[in-house]
Every structure is written in structure tokens, then in C-alpha cells.
Design an enzyme around this catalytic site. Structure first.
Site, PDB file in Angstrom:
ATOM      1  N   GLU A  72       0.837  -1.203   0.000  1.00  0.00           N
ATOM      2  CA  GLU A  72       0.000   0.000   0.000  1.00  0.00           C
ATOM      3  C   GLU A  72       0.870   1.250   0.000  1.00  0.00           C
ATOM      4  O   GLU A  72       0.679   2.169  -0.794  1.00  0.00           O
ATOM      5  CB  GLU A  72      -0.911  -0.007   1.230  1.00  0.00           C
ATOM      6  CG  GLU A  72      -1.651   1.298   1.463  1.00  0.00           C
ATOM      7  CD  GLU A  72      -2.045   1.499   2.920  1.00  0.00           C
ATOM      8  OE1 GLU A  72      -1.323   2.215   3.638  1.00  0.00           O
ATOM      9  OE2 GLU A  72      -3.069   0.935   3.329  1.00  0.00           O
ATOM     10  N   ASP A 133      -5.759  -3.289  -2.579  1.00  0.00           N
ATOM     11  CA  ASP A 133      -5.672  -1.839  -2.762  1.00  0.00           C
ATOM     12  C   ASP A 133      -4.288  -1.427  -3.239  1.00  0.00           C
ATOM     13  O   ASP A 133      -4.142  -0.634  -4.173  1.00  0.00           O
ATOM     14  CB  ASP A 133      -6.074  -1.090  -1.498  1.00  0.00           C
ATOM     15  CG  ASP A 133      -5.190  -1.373  -0.301  1.00  0.00           C
ATOM     16  OD1 ASP A 133      -4.540  -2.446  -0.262  1.00  0.00           O
ATOM     17  OD2 ASP A 133      -5.154  -0.535   0.620  1.00  0.00           O
TER      18      ASP A 133
END
Length: 393
Positions: A72, A133
Site C-alpha cells: 500500500e 488496494d
């Protein structure tokens, strides 16, 4: 007149002319390095973030949690390097990510989500599971870097990442639309139920993926998310996690009755999504009332009641993340109030050496948006302040 004073006077007149000449020469050469330097210089928040959190080799360090690095964090470093027109740093971050999180085969492999100090004292991958993500923000940044910098070498990696996500992190055949899993492993409950994280689906990003990869599952994921939003946000607030079933059912996640550090990004993305955000904004408007009541966004919210969990502290990043949300709702007085509080809290945190990675990421997103350093168009394309905007399509 004093000779030294006369020389100083001539020097003062000469230096601005010299600087102007140098600038004109650099502009004539069209040097992207100069453009990147000027763009980065103008964004002090990014400069400070990069200096404090990103090593020279491209590794982003989360100093708050055992000096770990995550996919991330690396993906956000890529995105903000692009927003800042800093291609040299972009390449450093990309190289470190591929070498250390994907065995030098990023695209052919999804990156491991967690890298840090292992039990034996060595440094390396601590958890090889990926995080959707991080995977998708990396793909998005690569694809947009290819377009904005006219650098097709990035596009091939970005498209490979999208294919890997579609193959490993997407559940097809769900009533209402496909579902994005937070990771390949650990989020399936038997064969028919799944855990879903709403903040992993920024509407503008999936609108974009649907344009660049129309045969992929991206618009199905987005449509399913938007269709389920009324149930997901039934109490007027966003959850960290929910449970979905293959028949289209939506349930609260029993392990996460309160929402916090994931959910705050849902409000951020809704405020940034020109095309798909308005419907979500109306469902989430009660969160603005919580902000008004508390003066700042609450750190934790009970997703069953929609009420704030009593706390005596709110992260400055939460305040920053709420700024685009409040702006999009037309709550500009409240936005200014929260922004002023955020700026005071950040100044205090930096002065006390207590600023942390996640807060500062949310600041780059939220405050960067308010300062118009970037936008997303209706198709989800990035519009950094330094770039000529694409024609409507």
C-alpha cells in the site's frame, strides 16, 4: 561610493538576469528533470513526506510500526511521485517494489503486502499475501504514468497487474456484480460468503479501469458496489469491512462492529469521484453531521447505530481525508474549520516528531485535492496540475 558596495549592487542586478537566462535555457531544452524539480519544490507537503519516509533506494518506511514497508505504502509513493511529476523517484519506488515485494517480477507476480524485520533479525517479506488496494493503486499509477509521461514501458506492467488481480482477487458470479476480495487468501468464508472492504474500491479508479480494460471485471465490481451502497451505508456511515454472500446479501462483519482507519478513505474517495460520488455522498451525509457535532471526524464509529464511539483524540489524517468529502457536500464553513484544526495538529505532531505515515498519506490526498494539485476526470483519469489535460472522451 564604496567599491565593494558598487560591486554588490551590480551583482544584485545581474543575478536575477542570470537566473532568468538559465530558466529560459532549461525551458528551451524541455528538460523533464527541471519540470519535476519545479513541481516538487512547489509541493512542500510531498517534499517533507518523501524526505522523511522514502529512502534513496525507493523503500517507503512506516516508522510507526517497526519500520515496516507495505505494498500500500509503495503504491501511494508511486501515485504521489506521479502527481509531483517526479519520475526519478517514481522509478526508484517501482524498482524497490519489484525487487523486494515481487521477486523482481512485478506484473508476473502480485507484490507481497508486508516487508520488514523477521524473527531471525533479517529483513524481507513477512507475509507473502498481497493486498488488493496496493495492487490496484500500483496498476493505476503505472498506467497513468505511461499516458502522462509518454512512457509505454510502464503500461505493460500495469496491465499485467490488472490481469493478476482479476485472476486472484475477484469473485465472479455474485448476484448484483463481481466482488473484489481484499487479498487472495483469508477473506473467503466457505464457498459462498466473502469479506469486502469498501475503501478498496475508489469509484473513480474502477471507472478508469473499465475504460482501459473494458473486458475486465472492473465495471461489474463498481456496479455491484454502487448497487449495494444503500445496504452497506445503512446507518449513514462507512464500515471497515462487511460480509457479502453469492446471492447478493449484505451483512455487518461480526469482527469489525466499529469503523475507523479503513472506512475514512471511503469518504475521501466519494468526495473525489465526480461521476459516481454524488449518490454515495448523500448516503454518507450523516457522517458530516457527526463531524459537525464533534468538531472533527470521529476516530471510531459504531456502524450499527451510526454514532461516534467516544474518543478524546482524532488523527490529523482523518481531518485531511474529510476535506474533499465536506467540499463536495457544500459544507465549506465546516471544511475550513476542520482544515484549520488539522493544520494545527500536524504542526504540533511534526514539531514533536510524532507525525506518522498514514496521517501524512491522507494529508497528501485530502489537502492536495483542496489545493487542486490533482483531480480525476469523469473517466477516472488523473489530472495533475502540471499536465496538459486530455480532451473529453
Amino acid at each position: 561610493m564604496n567599491p565593494s558596495s558598487n560591486r554588490s549592487s551590480r551583482l544584485r542586478r545581474f543575478l536575477p538576469r542570470c537566473a532568468l537566462l538559465v530558466a529560459m535555457l532549461l525551458a528551451a531544452c524541455g528538460g523533464s528533470r527541471s519540470d519535476a524539480h519545479e513541481s516538487a519544490e512547489a509541493w512542500k507537503d510531498w517534499n517533507r513526506f518523501a524526505e522523511h519516509y522514502i529512502q534513496a533506494d525507493g523503500r517507503l518506511i512506516d516508522w510507526t510500526f517497526e519500520e515496516k514497508s507495505t505494498s500500500e505504502g509503495q503504491s501511494y509513493a508511486l501515485f504521489f511521485s506521479l502527481v509531483a511529476n517526479d519520475r526519478a523517484r517514481f522509478d526508484q519506488v517501482l524498482r524497490w517494489t519489484s525487487e523486494n515485494l515481487a521477486g523482481n517480477a512485478l506484473g508476473d507476480k502480485l507484490p507481497a503486502w508486508h516487508w520488514g524485520r523477521k524473527d531471525d533479525g533479517s529483513w524481507g517479506v513477512k507475509d507473502g499475501n498481497s493486498a488488493a488496494d496496493g495492487d490496484l493503486w500500483t496498476a493505476y499509477s503505472l498506467l497513468e504514468a505511461a499516458r502522462l509521461w509518454s512512457a509505454p514501458e510502464y503500461e505493460a506492467i500495469g496491465r499485467k497487474l490488472l490481469a493478476q488481480v482479476a485472476a486472484q482477487e475477484v469473485v465472479m458470479g455474485v448476484v448484483g456484480g463481481a466482488v473484489l476480495l481484499p487479498a487472495p487468501y483469508g477473506f473467503r468464508i466457505g464457498e459462498q460468503r466473502f469479506k469486502f472492504d469498501p475503501c478498496y474500491v475508489p469509484p473513480f479508479q474502477f471507472r478508469y479501469f473499465g475504460t482501459v480494460d473494458p473486458k475486465g471485471p472492473w465495471l461489474s465490481i463498481l456496479d455491484g458496489y454502487m448497487t449495494r451502497s444503500a445496504k452497506i451505508f445503512h446507518a449513514g456511515v462507512a464500515p471497515d469491512l462487511i460480509t457479502l454472500d453469492a446471492g447478493g446479501g449484505v451483512e455487518a462483519d461480526p469482527d469489525r462492529p466499529t469503523a475507523s482507519y479503513d472506512a475514512i478513505r471511503v469518504y475521501l474517495w466519494a468526495g473525489m469521484s465526480e461521476r459516481d460520488g454524488p449518490g454515495q455522498l448523500q448516503l454518507l451525509r450523516p457522517f458530516a453531521e457527526l463531524i459537525r457535532k464533534n468538531g472533527v471526524p470521529p476516530e471510531k464509529v459504531d456502524t450499527r447505530t451510526g454514532q461516534a464511539v467516544p474518543q478524546d483524540w482524532t488523527p490529523s489524517g482523518f481531518m485531511a481525508a474529510s476535506l474533499p468529502f465536506l467540499r463536495a457536500l457544500g459544507e465549506d464553513d465546516l471544511r475550513k474549520q476542520v482544515q484549520s484544526r488539522m493544520e494545527r495538529e500536524r504542526s504540533r505532531a511534526w514539531a514533536m516528531n510524532k507525525a506518522n505515515y498514514y496521517d501524512e498519506v491522507l494529508v497528501l490526498f485530502g489537502l492536495g485535492w483542496i489545493e487542486k494539485r490533482f483531480r480525476f476526470d469523469r473517466e477516472g483519469r488523473l489530472q495533475p496540475a502540471w499536465a496538459k489535460q486530455p480532451a473529453a472522451g
